[in-house]
Write a protein that holds these residues in place. Structure first.
Motif, short mmCIF file in Angstrom:
data_model
loop_
_atom_site.label_atom_id
_atom_site.label_comp_id
_atom_site.label_asym_id
_atom_site.label_seq_id
_atom_site.Cartn_x
_atom_site.Cartn_y
_atom_site.Cartn_z
N ILE A 229 29.02 66.30 54.03
CA ILE A 229 30.02 66.04 54.72
C ILE A 229 29.94 66.91 56.09
O ILE A 229 29.70 68.21 56.05
N GLU A 230 29.84 66.36 57.47
CA GLU A 230 29.78 66.93 58.54
C GLU A 230 30.95 66.94 59.66
O GLU A 230 31.40 65.65 59.73
N LEU A 231 31.37 68.02 60.27
CA LEU A 231 32.40 67.92 61.13
C LEU A 231 31.69 67.94 62.52
O LEU A 231 31.06 69.01 62.61
N THR B 195 34.68 63.95 65.05
CA THR B 195 34.55 62.84 63.78
C THR B 195 34.21 63.59 62.63
O THR B 195 33.60 64.94 62.54
N LEU B 196 34.02 62.96 61.41
CA LEU B 196 33.67 63.27 60.04
C LEU B 196 32.49 62.20 59.93
O LEU B 196 32.71 61.18 60.02
N ARG C 215 33.85 58.60 61.07
CA ARG C 215 35.27 57.98 61.56
C ARG C 215 35.64 59.34 62.20
O ARG C 215 35.40 60.46 62.19
N SER C 216 36.75 59.23 63.11
CA SER C 216 37.52 60.32 63.95
C SER C 216 38.44 60.89 63.00
O SER C 216 39.07 60.12 62.19
N LEU C 217 38.91 62.09 63.11
CA LEU C 217 39.55 62.93 62.48
C LEU C 217 40.75 62.75 63.41
O LEU C 217 41.02 63.41 64.40
N THR C 218 41.94 62.23 62.93
CA THR C 218 43.18 62.21 63.76
C THR C 218 44.36 62.55 62.87
O THR C 218 44.30 63.02 61.90
N SER C 219 45.50 62.34 63.53
CA SER C 219 47.02 62.90 63.04
C SER C 219 47.00 61.79 61.66
O SER C 219 47.81 62.02 60.63
N GLU D 277 38.81 57.34 70.03
CA GLU D 277 38.86 57.37 68.56
C GLU D 277 37.58 56.57 67.98
O GLU D 277 37.31 55.23 68.58
N MET D 278 36.91 56.92 66.87
CA MET D 278 35.83 56.03 66.22
C MET D 278 36.53 55.67 65.04
O MET D 278 36.80 56.43 64.16
#
Length: 719
Positions: free
Chosen positions: A260-262, A281-282, A298-302, A319-320
């Motif tokens: 897993i990459e941030l 993204t993650l 995918r994007s990391l959002t709220s 946003e991805m």
């Protein structure tokens, strides 16, 4: 053939028949002949006699028999190559057949889902129409039926970056969502026109319809192993031209052997009219049970949960949605690659005129999805030796040149503050923007070089402008700009641009008009396998100034990248980017790119634009009405808007900065006027005929000669 040959594999001997006479060759003789064949597959009569004289092992062999041996050897070599080619084609067809069967299954599932949705909606409408109450129940029933088909957004807890379990949960959800798009019916895919599957095609390309954001999907065959394909695709900056930077901030191994990459990624804006985008993204890399490799992101959002990403000024956070790559091995070698890109670019933050661009899945497919697949196929063919380039250049070096040209042009168009760019004041008219960059540290770490800057102070100046074009085919306009450079370029400005590469960089204090238009020769270097992009060297002949002007009367060279000139491409972006280089053409040559980029904003309609002539030089002098082809009545229905971005870069000394700025601003305005004249001649519209310059009597050659004489007179009078 009247001749036949049998090879005894057990005894490793060869038997030939020549006019009824059998000749047996010993292994030593065959080995000697094979050595000669490697050097010369088709020796002449004198060469065959020389072989017999120089090799004692062949002393008892007649010259005619040697000739027959080489004929059969060439025949066997040809048969082996053909058999190998047919085997390769057969493997590709088998893999493509498997891919098409899977695509057919997916389409059948999509049809079943649509039939079910259609029946459900009919039932809801029938129920609503049968209701006689007046409490708005009809609206509530229909709306509730629509909501049942929406994917609810799951609110996740805010996971800390140090909590692998929480990130793994997000990663697994991303994996499931991505696979449902790549091989399922989560998105309503519509195949792009002109993308026909086949063993030599790029593959199957589809775009989304009626979904959140914009999405594109591609699947195809490549002759590389899955691990190599994954390595190439993960290195996004090496093939995604709009990627400014990609930083992996954290890597977390998972228990199933994945990672897993941030990541934080910044992308360029395609024009000067909108802000650039960035993504937090993650990315999850793992293997499926059948051995397939998956790289999903995918994007990391709220709404998804996960740590908060870094913030950057001058960027709009996009946003991805679940995207990625599914890579499966093929029987007999190679891989089947599925690519899905799904993004929400925050279309409401851009000017209304540009919103069609940010809402276009076709533009996403061209710039990102098919670019990834094309890059993998290009590297695969280069690795197998199918692509040969002249000049002794390695394919990786030529790809690097193309990447540097695009990156330099994107840097100039965007003018990021953290790169050292700042804006100069205008002269009262805001049609041309002037940017200044005097940061030597930035130049030292980028595609520039400190040797381009004077020791006592200076920098790089960029003059840029954007304009809207109506009914102008981008491919045709870029082709004209490429082939008729003298119609818009100024030799004196080219000389000033190339002065930074000389031992005395500022021997030309400022640009000045040339006496005659200079001719140029295009020298091809490389092209992509589908010929959608060309890398070339342009030699500009130094005959525009008197021979005694040594600083200007010499040939100049440009490294040039041209793309998007195929008028049959759907939603293609056309671009012409160039940078002055010296005669040595070193691999680490300094590049200061300038050029043009034309992006269509509306869908392209079918029309006979591909049959239009490129001989527009005379049209610019004699009137746009003469450029009309036989199909003019059909072209009146051609309706296309596009945005043109122009950027030119120059180096300067501090004490000459204002002079260079005035020159650059005026030069860009002249180029804009020239482009407008060309666009008026190209645009298939009755209005352009009325607004065009009046036709002048006489043949085009006489008018061109008269124009040269006038320019020469003005040059001699003022200088």
């Amino acid at each position: 053939m009247a001749l036949c040959m049998q090879r005894d594999s057990a005894s490793n001997k060869q038997q030939l028949m020549d006019c009824g006479k059998y000749v047996r060759y010993t292994p030593e003789q065959v080995e000697a002949l094979e050595r000669v064949y490697i050097e010369c597959p088709k020796p002449s009569s004198s060469r065959r006699q020389q072989i017999i004289r120089e090799c004692p092992l062949l002393a008892n062999i007649e010259t005619k028999q040697i000739k027959v041996w080489f004929q059969n050897r060439r025949c066997r070599e040809k048969q082996r190559k053909e058999a190998s080619r047919l085997q390769t084609v057969n493997r590709k067809l088998s893999a493509m057949n498997k891919l098409l069967m899977e695509e057919n299954d997916r389409l059948q599932k999509q049809v079943s889902q649509l039939v079910y949705d259609n029946g459900f909606m009919k039932q809801q409408i029938h129920t609503a129409s049968a209701t006689t109450t007046t409490d708005n129940s009809c609206e509530s029933v229909v709306v509730s039926g629509q909501r049942q088909h929406q994917n609810p957004k799951i609110q996740h807890p805010q996971w800390d970056a140090n909590n692998p379990a929480g990130l793994l949960a997000i990663a697994q959800e991303t994996l499931a969502a991505f696979l449902s798009k790549a091989t399922g019916t989560a998105v309503n895919w519509v195949q792009m026109i002109g993308m026909k599957p086949g063993p030599d095609s790029i593959g199957i390309v589809a775009v989304s319809r009626n979904c959140s954001g914009v999405a594109a999907r591609a699947c195809g065959l490549v002759s590389l192993e899955p691990t190599k394909v994954a390595e190439i695709l993960k290195d996004r900056p090496s093939w995604y031209r709009d990627c400014r930077c990609l930083n992996v901030l954290s890597v977390i191994p998972t228990g199933n052997g994945g990672t897993i990459e941030l990541m934080y990624m910044q992308t360029y804006a395609p024009t000067t009219l909108a802000a650039a985008r960035d993504f937090w993204t993650l990315r999850y890399t793992t293997s499926l049970e059948d051995g397939s490799l998956v790289i999903c992101e995918r994007s990391l959002t709220s709404s998804t949960g996960g740590p908060t990403g870094p913030a950057a000024s001058n960027f709009v956070r996009a946003e991805m949605l679940p995207s990625g790559y599914l890579i499966r091995s093929c029987e007999g070698g190679g891989s089947i690659v599925h690519i899905v890109d799904h993004v929400d670019l925050d279309v409401w933050s851009v000017p209304e005129v540009l919103r069609p661009l940010y809402e276009s899945p076709k533009f996403l497919a061209q710039k990102l999805t098919t670019a990834a697949l094309r890059n993998v196929r290009q590297i695969a063919q280069e690795s197998s030796g199918e692509v040969q380039y002249g000049g002794g250049r390695q394919p990786a070096v030529l790809r690097t040149f193309s990447q540097r040209l695009c990156k330099g042009f994107n840097d100039a168009v965007n003018g990021f503050v953290d790169d050292g760019w700042s804006l100069m004041g205008n002269d009262g008219v805001e049609d041309v923007t002037i940017g200044i960059n005097s940061s030597p540290n930035k130049f030292f770490s980028s595609h520039y070089n400190t040797s381009m800057l004077p020791a006592f102070g200076g920098g790089v100046l960029c003059a840029k402008a954007s304009m809207l074009l109506q009914n102008v085919p981008p491919a045709l306009l870029v082709r004209f700009l490429r082939e008729h450079r003298s119609e818009w370029a100024n030799y004196g400005v080219d000389a000033y641009s190339s002065a930074c590469l000389k031992a005395s960089p500022y021997a030309v204090p400022c640009a000045r008009p040339s006496g005659f238009p200079s001719s140029h020769v295009i020298i091809p270097l490389a092209h992509t396998i589908e010929h959608e992009e060309f890398l070339e060297v342009v030699r500009i002949e130094g005959n525009a100034f008197p021979p005694d002007d040594v600083a200007l009367a010499c040939d100049m060279y440009l490294m040039q990248l041209c793309s998007g000139i195929d008028e049959n491409a759907i939603g293609a972006c056309a671009q012409l980017v160039f940078a002055p280089i010296d005669e040595s053409f070193a691999d680490d040559a300094l590049l200061l790119p300038s050029g043009f980029r034309i992006i269509p904003l509306d869908p392209k309609t079918d029309g006979p634009a591909s049959t239009r002539t490129l001989d527009l030089a005379s049209t610019l002098e004699t009137g746009s009405g003469n450029a009309r082809s036989a199909g003019e009545s059909d072209l009146n229905n051609y309706n296309l808007r596009s945005v043109l971005t122009i950027a030119f870069q120059f180096t300067f000394e501090n004490h000459l900065r204002d002079n260079v700025a005035v020159m650059a601003r005026q030069y860009v305005r002249n180029v804009v006027r020239s482009v407008q004249r060309v666009a008026m001649a190209i645009a298939p519209s009755r209005i352009s005929t009325q607004l065009g310059p009046k036709s002048l009597p006489g043949p085009p050659e006489a008018l061109t000669l008269a124009r040269w004489i006038c320019k020469s007179y003005r040059f001699a009078f003022f200088y």
